[in-house]
Design an enzyme around this catalytic site. Structure first.
Site, short mmCIF file in Angstrom:
data_model
loop_
_atom_site.label_atom_id
_atom_site.label_comp_id
_atom_site.label_asym_id
_atom_site.label_seq_id
_atom_site.Cartn_x
_atom_site.Cartn_y
_atom_site.Cartn_z
N PRO A 136 0.87 -1.28 0.13
CA PRO A 136 0.03 0.08 -0.01
C PRO A 136 0.86 1.38 0.00
O PRO A 136 1.62 1.34 0.84
CB PRO A 136 -0.68 -0.03 1.36
CG PRO A 136 -0.28 -1.36 1.86
CD PRO A 136 1.03 -1.73 1.42
N GLU A 137 0.65 2.00 -0.88
CA GLU A 137 1.18 3.45 -1.11
C GLU A 137 0.20 4.28 -0.67
O GLU A 137 -0.90 3.81 -0.14
CB GLU A 137 1.70 3.77 -2.29
CG GLU A 137 2.50 2.60 -2.78
CD GLU A 137 3.21 2.68 -4.34
OE1 GLU A 137 3.57 4.04 -4.67
OE2 GLU A 137 3.35 1.76 -4.90
N HIS B 37 -2.93 -15.44 8.79
CA HIS B 37 -2.05 -14.02 8.57
C HIS B 37 -3.03 -12.95 9.16
O HIS B 37 -2.89 -11.77 8.77
CB HIS B 37 -2.03 -13.97 7.18
CG HIS B 37 -1.16 -15.02 6.58
ND1 HIS B 37 -0.02 -15.11 7.19
CD2 HIS B 37 -0.94 -15.76 5.53
CE1 HIS B 37 0.85 -16.17 6.50
NE2 HIS B 37 -0.02 -16.57 5.67
#
Length: 276
Positions: free
Chosen positions: A2-3, A93
DNA sequence: AACGGACCCTGTCCGC
DNA sequence: TGCGGACAGGGTCCGT
């Protein structure tokens, strides 16, 4: 993964739904980048007042203290309200669950470079260590051309790596760095201070335009990104250079090249992107 | 003091 | 099919 656009899209996808919720319980999975900073059950009863973003951090404001959430390389959040199909038990996860009266917020992060950190306030020492050095917000009013120019002029680092560092402007990650440098026709290895004023302006505008467009498009989904309501992004369809090694440049037809800078891949067109 | 490199961790993909 | 190595959207820390 993620940017800034992905983090902002994530924020928008659950901020209004979680605002006003009371924390019912909270559960940790495997260790993340940093410890939570308090016993998870101590969050019980607190109110979630809203969700802000600073760089690639999400800030969950509580009536007492706040949670800093970072998605690292592989993190994503889901928020599922009480009237929706429940998420089910946490998987291998899933490393943080925040059960609230409005729904369940869950962090999924296979590589565990992400973090969920409780701090009593933004002036807490850890919060300051993580947030204080961050550069300008590219989509905010504080991001001005003169300040951007000054930031570049102060560094000899290759422009690609300066952008990634976030010290001048935050949120431009590995995909968008390649894209904005292509659009502004700057070679990624150019020392930041050597970029001429016209190209600095072009870069400044590209950063604003590309990030804003990517937010509109729901971010970039390369493999597994989705927002907190499960929506995938579509910006990857407009990527001009990222991941396109050997394919023809959309502008001149020359093959897109791959360059390694600080162990990260940079994609660029050697014909279109020059140092001067 | 700015800069480059190592490192954190897991999954996937590619070549042999 | 199995295995080793490279690579993946991020950031901190440490040595120069």
């Amino acid at each position: 993964m993620p940017e800034l656009p992905e983090v902002e899209v994530t924020r928008r996808s659950f901020a209004e739904r979680i605002a006003g919720a009371r924390i019912v319980s909270s559960v940790l999975g495997k260790p993340l980048r940093w410890p939570l900073g308090l016993q998870p059950q101590a969050l019980q009863g607190r109110l979630v007042q809203g969700v802000r973003r600073r760089g690639k951090y999400l800030l969950l404001d509580l009536n007492e203290g706040l949670l800093l959430i970072h998605l690292g390389m592989s993190g994503s959040l889901r928020f599922v309200g009480g009237d929706e199909e429940p998420l089910g038990p946490a998987g291998v996860h899933d490393h943080f669950d925040l059960q609230t009266t409005r729904g369940l917020l869950r962090l999924h992060d296979p590589r565990r470079f992400g973090a969920v950190i409780y701090v009593p306030s933004e002036t807490d020492a850890l919060a300051r260590k993580l947030l204080d050095h961050l550069g300008m917000e590219p989509l905010g009013d504080g991001f001005t051309l003169p300040d951007f120019k000054a930031g570049l002029a102060a560094s000899r680092a290759p422009i690609k790596q300066l952008l990634l560092s976030g010290s001048v402007v935050v949120g431009v990650g590995n995909i968008y760095a390649s894209e904005v440098l292509f659009l502004s026709r700057i070679h990624p290895a150019t020392p930041a201070r050597d970029i001429g004023p016209r190209k600095v302006k072009a870069l400044y505008e590209s950063i604003r335009e590309v990030l804003a467009l990517a937010v509109e498009q729901g971010g970039t989904t390369l493999r597994d990104f989705s927002s907190a309501n499960g929506m995938e992004g579509h910006f990857q369809l407009q990527a001009k250079v990222y991941g396109r090694e050997g394919m023809p440049c959309t502008h001149c037809g020359a093959p897109i090249r791959l360059l390694k800078q600080g162990q990260r891949s940079t994609y660029y067109c050697a014909r279109c992107q020059k140092s001067s």
